[in-house]
Design a protein around this motif. Structure first.
Motif, PDB file in Angstrom:
ATOM      1  N   VAL A 192      78.834  19.074  31.553  1.00 22.07           N
ATOM      2  CA  VAL A 192      78.349  20.079  32.504  1.00 22.07           C
ATOM      3  C   VAL A 192      76.929  19.757  32.943  1.00 22.07           C
ATOM      4  N   PHE A 193      76.083  19.429  31.990  1.00 24.54           N
ATOM      5  CA  PHE A 193      74.675  19.141  32.304  1.00 24.54           C
ATOM      6  C   PHE A 193      74.565  17.924  33.211  1.00 24.54           C
ATOM      7  N   LEU A 194      75.331  16.872  32.916  1.00 33.30           N
ATOM      8  CA  LEU A 194      75.250  15.656  33.718  1.00 33.30           C
ATOM      9  C   LEU A 194      75.704  15.910  35.153  1.00 33.30           C
ATOM     10  N   ILE A 195      76.826  16.610  35.323  1.00 32.83           N
ATOM     11  CA  ILE A 195      77.323  16.902  36.670  1.00 32.83           C
ATOM     12  C   ILE A 195      76.330  17.785  37.424  1.00 32.83           C
ATOM     13  N   ALA A 196      75.799  18.809  36.745  1.00 33.64           N
ATOM     14  CA  ALA A 196      74.835  19.693  37.389  1.00 33.64           C
ATOM     15  C   ALA A 196      73.554  18.954  37.753  1.00 33.64           C
ATOM     16  N   ALA A 197      73.134  18.012  36.905  1.00 39.25           N
ATOM     17  CA  ALA A 197      71.922  17.233  37.204  1.00 39.25           C
ATOM     18  C   ALA A 197      72.121  16.375  38.444  1.00 39.25           C
ATOM     19  N   VAL A 198      73.294  15.755  38.572  1.00 45.57           N
ATOM     20  CA  VAL A 198      73.578  14.939  39.762  1.00 45.57           C
ATOM     21  C   VAL A 198      73.558  15.819  41.005  1.00 45.57           C
ATOM     22  N   ALA A 199      74.127  17.030  40.896  1.00 45.50           N
ATOM     23  CA  ALA A 199      74.110  17.950  42.035  1.00 45.50           C
ATOM     24  C   ALA A 199      72.692  18.424  42.351  1.00 45.50           C
ATOM     25  N   GLU A 200      71.898  18.664  41.324  1.00 44.24           N
ATOM     26  CA  GLU A 200      70.505  19.072  41.539  1.00 44.24           C
ATOM     27  C   GLU A 200      69.729  17.993  42.293  1.00 44.24           C
ATOM     28  N   LEU A 201      70.050  16.750  42.008  1.00 45.27           N
ATOM     29  CA  LEU A 201      69.363  15.634  42.650  1.00 45.27           C
ATOM     30  C   LEU A 201      69.941  15.325  44.027  1.00 45.27           C
ATOM     31  N   GLN A 202      71.005  16.028  44.411  1.00 49.35           N
ATOM     32  CA  GLN A 202      71.696  15.811  45.682  1.00 49.35           C
ATOM     33  C   GLN A 202      72.144  14.358  45.836  1.00 49.35           C
ATOM     34  N   ARG A 203      72.665  13.838  44.749  1.00 43.85           N
ATOM     35  CA  ARG A 203      73.196  12.482  44.743  1.00 43.85           C
ATOM     36  C   ARG A 203      74.695  12.525  45.016  1.00 43.85           C
ATOM     37  N   VAL A 204      75.247  11.402  45.496  1.00 42.31           N
ATOM     38  CA  VAL A 204      76.691  11.294  45.683  1.00 42.31           C
ATOM     39  C   VAL A 204      77.365  11.559  44.342  1.00 42.31           C
ATOM     40  N   PRO A 205      78.437  12.369  44.272  1.00 42.09           N
ATOM     41  CA  PRO A 205      79.222  12.915  45.392  1.00 42.09           C
ATOM     42  C   PRO A 205      78.765  14.273  45.889  1.00 42.09           C
ATOM     43  N   PHE A 206      77.547  14.699  45.536  1.00 34.20           N
ATOM     44  CA  PHE A 206      77.074  16.036  45.917  1.00 34.20           C
ATOM     45  C   PHE A 206      75.938  15.946  46.938  1.00 34.20           C
ATOM     46  N   ASP A 207      76.017  15.021  47.858  1.00 35.30           N
ATOM     47  CA  ASP A 207      74.924  14.815  48.810  1.00 35.30           C
ATOM     48  C   ASP A 207      75.215  15.381  50.191  1.00 35.30           C
ATOM     49  N   ALA A 208      76.161  16.316  50.309  1.00 37.89           N
ATOM     50  CA  ALA A 208      76.516  16.874  51.610  1.00 37.89           C
ATOM     51  C   ALA A 208      75.316  17.464  52.366  1.00 37.89           C
ATOM     52  N   PRO A 209      74.351  18.134  51.690  1.00 39.69           N
ATOM     53  CA  PRO A 209      73.221  18.700  52.444  1.00 39.69           C
ATOM     54  C   PRO A 209      72.357  17.659  53.148  1.00 39.69           C
ATOM     55  N   ILE A 278      74.381   7.564  36.616  1.00 38.58           N
ATOM     56  CA  ILE A 278      74.139   8.357  37.826  1.00 38.58           C
ATOM     57  C   ILE A 278      74.201   7.478  39.072  1.00 38.58           C
ATOM     58  N   LEU A 279      73.647   6.272  38.978  1.00 36.37           N
ATOM     59  CA  LEU A 279      73.709   5.339  40.104  1.00 36.37           C
ATOM     60  C   LEU A 279      75.146   4.906  40.368  1.00 36.37           C
ATOM     61  N   TRP A 280      75.919   4.694  39.307  1.00 39.60           N
ATOM     62  CA  TRP A 280      77.308   4.247  39.445  1.00 39.60           C
ATOM     63  C   TRP A 280      78.147   5.256  40.209  1.00 39.60           C
ATOM     64  N   LEU A 281      77.845   6.564  40.010  1.00 42.69           N
ATOM     65  CA  LEU A 281      78.612   7.600  40.687  1.00 42.69           C
ATOM     66  C   LEU A 281      78.521   7.465  42.204  1.00 42.69           C
ATOM     67  N   ARG A 282      77.407   6.945  42.693  1.00 43.43           N
ATOM     68  CA  ARG A 282      77.252   6.782  44.142  1.00 43.43           C
ATOM     69  C   ARG A 282      78.261   5.793  44.704  1.00 43.43           C
ATOM     70  N   ILE A 283      78.610   4.783  43.931  1.00 37.17           N
ATOM     71  CA  ILE A 283      79.544   3.767  44.399  1.00 37.17           C
ATOM     72  C   ILE A 283      80.983   4.169  44.114  1.00 37.17           C
ATOM     73  N   ALA A 284      81.210   4.885  43.019  1.00 33.41           N
ATOM     74  CA  ALA A 284      82.564   5.097  42.533  1.00 33.41           C
ATOM     75  C   ALA A 284      83.243   6.355  43.074  1.00 33.41           C
ATOM     76  N   TRP A 285      82.476   7.348  43.549  1.00 31.46           N
ATOM     77  CA  TRP A 285      83.075   8.627  43.922  1.00 31.46           C
ATOM     78  C   TRP A 285      82.825   8.958  45.380  1.00 31.46           C
ATOM     79  N   PRO A 286      83.816   9.528  46.069  1.00 30.11           N
ATOM     80  CA  PRO A 286      83.616   9.952  47.455  1.00 30.11           C
ATOM     81  C   PRO A 286      82.872  11.281  47.518  1.00 30.11           C
ATOM     82  N   ARG A 287      82.269  11.562  48.639  1.00 32.83           N
ATOM     83  CA  ARG A 287      81.533  12.811  48.829  1.00 32.83           C
ATOM     84  C   ARG A 287      82.501  13.992  48.874  1.00 32.83           C
ATOM     85  N   VAL A 288      82.101  15.091  48.234  1.00 33.03           N
ATOM     86  CA  VAL A 288      82.918  16.302  48.266  1.00 33.03           C
ATOM     87  C   VAL A 288      82.414  17.224  49.373  1.00 33.03           C
TER      88      VAL A 288
END
Length: 320
Positions: A192-209, A278-288
């Motif tokens: 939960v913390f890792l996913i929320a941290a990626v979203a807080e940083l607005q990194r892919v896959p949570f970079d829609a804004p 966290i960097l790997w998620l940018r390459i491996a996951w599509p934007r939601v």
């Protein structure tokens, strides 16, 4: 021989500032290379041996660019936004321990302090969106604000679970109380913390804004020169802070063989692995999509964090 208090404070400030100026650049360079090699490319190669000075070259390029303030912008809000987004991570970095002795500011309840300070960065994004005088920037800023508010709750709940297990709100105390079996006991909270941290940083896959395919570049659309560079630096500084915080909370910080002497090295190695993930998620996951992003926060992460909190409470009662 103990150093005078003033000298000690100055030395700590210099060390924290040096780390703040070098670690985000190292993360940025790592992202260039990791992303390139995962996609079968070489990445930047011209600036320095194997392109290791690319981020320095980018910084020189940003300094040379004209720093433009739009005519419709609220000038002071627009100008202050990059600093408001960047400086909280510098303050948070000072309170994260690298070992029992390596911490610049061992403040009381340092976990709450770091979480509170790092969340201030959202005001920089909101100021950028509102102060730009651009409708795309405003929409992106509002999206970013809604996203960061939504993911702040599961992150705090996951961190509260670890604090409950350790019986302290001190990051140093949490790391010292950590045990290897926490890797299983606190695993849901760690996810939960890792996913929320990626979203807080607005990194892919949570970079829609801030994604260019969504609303141009969101709240950063009107920025150029050093203002734009500071927002990029804030993103990499956020990765550094969140990776270190995750390491202390869920990986035992400096725990490892010869921790008394190699503690800071263990902290750095663990945080580096988290940052690479966290960097790997940018390459491996599509934007939601924006709606999927909010649904994940409220229907998955918050309930999971509450379950983790309940499990921790039961464990503390039984084994504590």
């Amino acid at each position: 021989m103990e150093l005078p208090l003033t000298v000690e404070i100055i030395l700590k400030a210099v060390v924290v500032l040096a780390a703040f100026l070098t670690l985000p650049l190292a993360i940025g360079q790592t992202e260039h290379k990791v992303m390139a090699h995962m996609q079968g490319r070489l990445g930047p190669m011209e600036a320095g041996p194997h392109g290791i000075a690319q981020l320095v070259a980018d910084g020189i390029k940003f300094v040379q660019k004209e720093d433009i303030t739009p005519a419709a912008a609220d000038r002071w809000v627009f100008r202050l936004a990059p600093a408001v987004a960047l400086i909280p991570y510098l303050i948070a970095l000072a309170a994260i321990p690298w070992s029992a002795a390596w911490v610049a500011a061992d403040v009381p309840a340092s976990l709450l302090f770091v979480l509170a300070v790092s969340s201030i960065g959202i005001f920089g994004t909101l100021m950028a969106g509102w102060g730009s005088g651009n409708k795309y920037s405003l929409v992106g800023g509002m999206r970013a604000g809604a996203q960061l508010v939504s993911y702040e709750l599961p992150m705090v709940l996951a961190a509260a679970s670890v604090a409950m297990a350790a019986g302290t709100l001190s990051l140093t105390g949490i790391a010292q109380a950590w045990s290897w079996w926490w890797l299983v006991w606190q695993l849901p909270g760690a996810l939960v913390f890792l996913i929320a941290a990626v979203a807080e940083l607005q990194r892919v896959p949570f970079d829609a804004p801030i994604a260019d395919a969504e609303v141009v570049f969101g709240p950063y659309t009107e920025y150029s020169g050093l203002g734009f560079a500071f927002f990029l630096l804030a993103e990499y500084a956020g990765i550094v802070v969140m990776s270190l915080l995750f390491t202390v909370l869920f990986l035992g910080g400096w725990s490892g063989p010869f921790a008394d002497t190699l503690g800071p090295v263990w902290t750095l190695l663990k945080a580096t692995l988290v940052a690479i993930l966290i960097l790997w998620l940018r390459i491996a996951w599509p934007r939601v999509r924006e709606d999927q992003l909010q649904r994940l926060a409220w229907t998955v992460l918050v309930p999971l964090a509450l379950v983790q909190l309940a499990l921790t409470g039961v464990g503390v009662v039984i084994w504590g």
